[in-house]
Design an enzyme around this catalytic site. Sequence first.
Site, PDB file in Angstrom:
ATOM      1  N   LEU A 128       0.767  -1.025  -0.067  1.00 42.43           N
ATOM      2  CA  LEU A 128       0.125  -0.073  -0.141  1.00 42.43           C
ATOM      3  C   LEU A 128       0.871   1.228   0.225  1.00 42.43           C
ATOM      4  CD1 LEU A 128      -2.847  -1.086   2.587  1.00 42.43           C
ATOM      5  CD2 LEU A 128      -2.901  -1.067   0.040  1.00 42.43           C
ATOM      6  N   ASP A 175       3.027   5.549  -7.434  1.00 39.33           N
ATOM      7  CA  ASP A 175       2.758   5.761  -6.005  1.00 39.33           C
ATOM      8  C   ASP A 175       2.607   7.265  -5.581  1.00 39.33           C
ATOM      9  OD1 ASP A 175       3.047   2.885  -6.418  1.00 39.33           O
ATOM     10  OD2 ASP A 175       4.858   2.905  -5.194  1.00 39.33           O
TER      11      ASP A 175
HETATM   12  P1  ADP Z   1       5.378  -0.280   1.271  1.00 37.94           P
HETATM   13  O1  ADP Z   1       5.960   0.782   0.721  1.00 37.94           O
HETATM   14  O2  ADP Z   1       4.915  -1.161   0.142  1.00 37.94           O
HETATM   15  O3  ADP Z   1       4.779  -0.290   2.367  1.00 37.94           O
HETATM   16  P2  ADP Z   1       8.463  -0.604   1.258  1.00 37.94           P
HETATM   17  O4  ADP Z   1       9.236  -1.588   1.610  1.00 37.94           O
HETATM   18  O5  ADP Z   1       8.746   0.156   0.139  1.00 37.94           O
HETATM   19  O6  ADP Z   1       6.997  -1.068   1.516  1.00 37.94           O
HETATM   20  O7  ADP Z   1       8.519   0.570   2.587  1.00 37.94           O
HETATM   21  C1  ADP Z   1       8.154   0.132   3.811  1.00 37.94           C
HETATM   22  C2  ADP Z   1       9.254   0.741   4.711  1.00 37.94           C
HETATM   23  O8  ADP Z   1       8.902   2.338   4.903  1.00 37.94           O
HETATM   24  C3  ADP Z   1       9.596   0.475   5.820  1.00 37.94           C
HETATM   25  O9  ADP Z   1      10.550  -0.660   5.940  1.00 37.94           O
HETATM   26  C4  ADP Z   1      10.024   1.545   6.817  1.00 37.94           C
HETATM   27  O10 ADP Z   1      11.395   1.958   6.554  1.00 37.94           O
HETATM   28  C5  ADP Z   1       9.184   2.543   6.305  1.00 37.94           C
HETATM   29  N1  ADP Z   1       8.071   2.833   6.838  1.00 37.94           N
HETATM   30  C6  ADP Z   1       6.646   2.631   6.651  1.00 37.94           C
HETATM   31  N2  ADP Z   1       6.121   3.023   7.523  1.00 37.94           N
HETATM   32  C7  ADP Z   1       6.585   3.626   8.605  1.00 37.94           C
HETATM   33  C8  ADP Z   1       6.361   4.038   9.909  1.00 37.94           C
HETATM   34  N3  ADP Z   1       5.075   4.409  10.365  1.00 37.94           N
HETATM   35  N4  ADP Z   1       7.417   4.496  10.660  1.00 37.94           N
HETATM   36  C9  ADP Z   1       8.818   4.230  10.219  1.00 37.94           C
HETATM   37  N5  ADP Z   1       8.888   3.776   9.243  1.00 37.94           N
HETATM   38  C10 ADP Z   1       8.123   3.443   8.170  1.00 37.94           C
END
Ligand code: ADP
Length: 385
Positions: A128, A175
Site C-alpha cells: 500500500l 505511487d
Molecule cells: P511499502 O511501501 O509497500 O509499504 P516498502 O518496503 O517500500 O513497502 O516501505 C516500507 C518501509 O517504509 C519500512 O521498512 C520503513 O522503513 C518505512 N516505513 C513505513 N511506515 C513507517 C512508519 N510508520 N514508521 C517508520 N518507518 C516506516
Amino acid sequence: MSQGVERVTAAFRDAFGGEADGVWTAPGRVNLIGEHTDYNEGFVLPFAIDLAARVALRVRDDGAMRLVSTAEAESGTSQLSVQGLRPEHASGWSVYPAGVVWAFKERGIDVPGFDLVLDSDVPLGAGLSSSHAIECAVATALNDLTAARLDAQQLVLATQRAENAFVGAPTGIMDQSASLRGRSGHAVFLDCRDQSAELVPFDAASAGLVTLVIDTRVAHSHADGGYASRREACELGAEVLGVKALRDVSVEELDEARGLMDEMTFRRVRHVVTEDQRVLDTVAALRESGPGAIASFLDASHASMRDDFEISCDELDTAVEASRAAGAIGARMTGGGFGGSAVALVPLAEEDRVRSAVLAAFAERGFRSPRLFTVTPADGARRLA
Ligand code: ADP
Ligand code: MG
C-alpha cells in the site's frame, strides 16, 4: 482537531517538547488496474486510500534533522544534517524524509533543518506504499515551509528523484502520483508516457461495493529476478516489433506479433498490451456506468498476470479465487507480483462472508493468515493543521 492531528502533535510534544509548526498528511495507495504497464510507457489506475502518514514538523535554525516515528518497530531518534546530505548518511526509514530533502536541495531549494514526528496508519510492506506516504507527506510539508512552490507535477518528480537516486529504488511515478493527486471518490488515471493525470470517478460505496485488500504477507524470494526478467522480455518484445515501448502496440496487432518472437516473450507482450487496453476499458466503464461495470476487467487482469506474465503465486491465486467464490464481483493481484496483495470488489452485504472465506482458504492450505483491509478512495497529500 482530528484524532490523527491530535495523535501526531501529542507524539511531537513527547519527543521534542513544545508545538510543531504544522501537520501534513499523505495517503497510501492501491492500484486498481494496470500492472507492469508503467515501464512500458502505458496506463495505470491507482487510487489514494483512507490510510495515511501524518508528519508534525518544526523548523530548526541549525540545519539538523531529527526524526522520530511512532511505529514501535522503528523507535528511536535518527539525527542527520541537511548540509552535505548524502545517501550513505541515512539508514532505516530516515532514507525517505532525507531523500526528499536531498531532492529539494538538488533543485536549488534552500531547505532548513527540522524536527519531525511521523505517525502512519499505512501498514508497512503490504503493497500500500507506506514509503511513498512518508515521502509525499514530507515533500508537501517542505513545499509549504520553504519558498519552493512546487506544483503537483514537480512534487511527483522530486519524490521520484528521491526514490531513484537517494533511496535507490528504480520506481516510476505511480505511487506518488496517487498519493499527491488523489481525490475522495476518484481514481487517478495516469499516462506513464507523458505523465499526465486525470481523475476518474470511483465511488465504490455509492455503488454498494467495498474494495477489499488482501495482504498475503508473503514476498517470494524470486521477486527481484522475476521483475528484471519481465522488464527484459518487454524490452525485447518492443525491439522486435520496432516500437519505442509496448505502449505503441495495439491489441489488434498481437496476432501478427505472435509469429515474430518466441512463445514466452509473446505472452509477456500480450499481457502488457491487453492490460493497457483493460485500463482504458476500465476508465471508460467507470465514466459511463460506475464501479459495478469494471469487475470483468479485474478478473481478466488477474488471469493475464497468472497465465501470460506469470507473476502470481499460490497465495495470490487463493486470495482471488476464494474471494470470487464467496461473492466478490471481481478480483486481481495488485502490485509487482510474487506475493504482496490482492484487491477484490465486494458487495457490501457480502463483505463478512468474503473475509471469512479468504481466511478459511488460507488456513486450509497452510498459508500464513492474510491481513484484510477495506480501503476507500481518499484525498491526496495536504496540510492538516
Ligand atoms: P511499502 O511501501 O509497500 O509499504 P516498502 O518496503 O517500500 O513497502 O516501505 C516500507 C518501509 O517504509 C519500512 O521498512 C520503513 O522503513 C518505512 N516505513 C513505513 N511506515 C513507517 C512508519 N510508520 N514508521 C517508520 N518507518 C516506516
Ligand atoms: Mg514502498
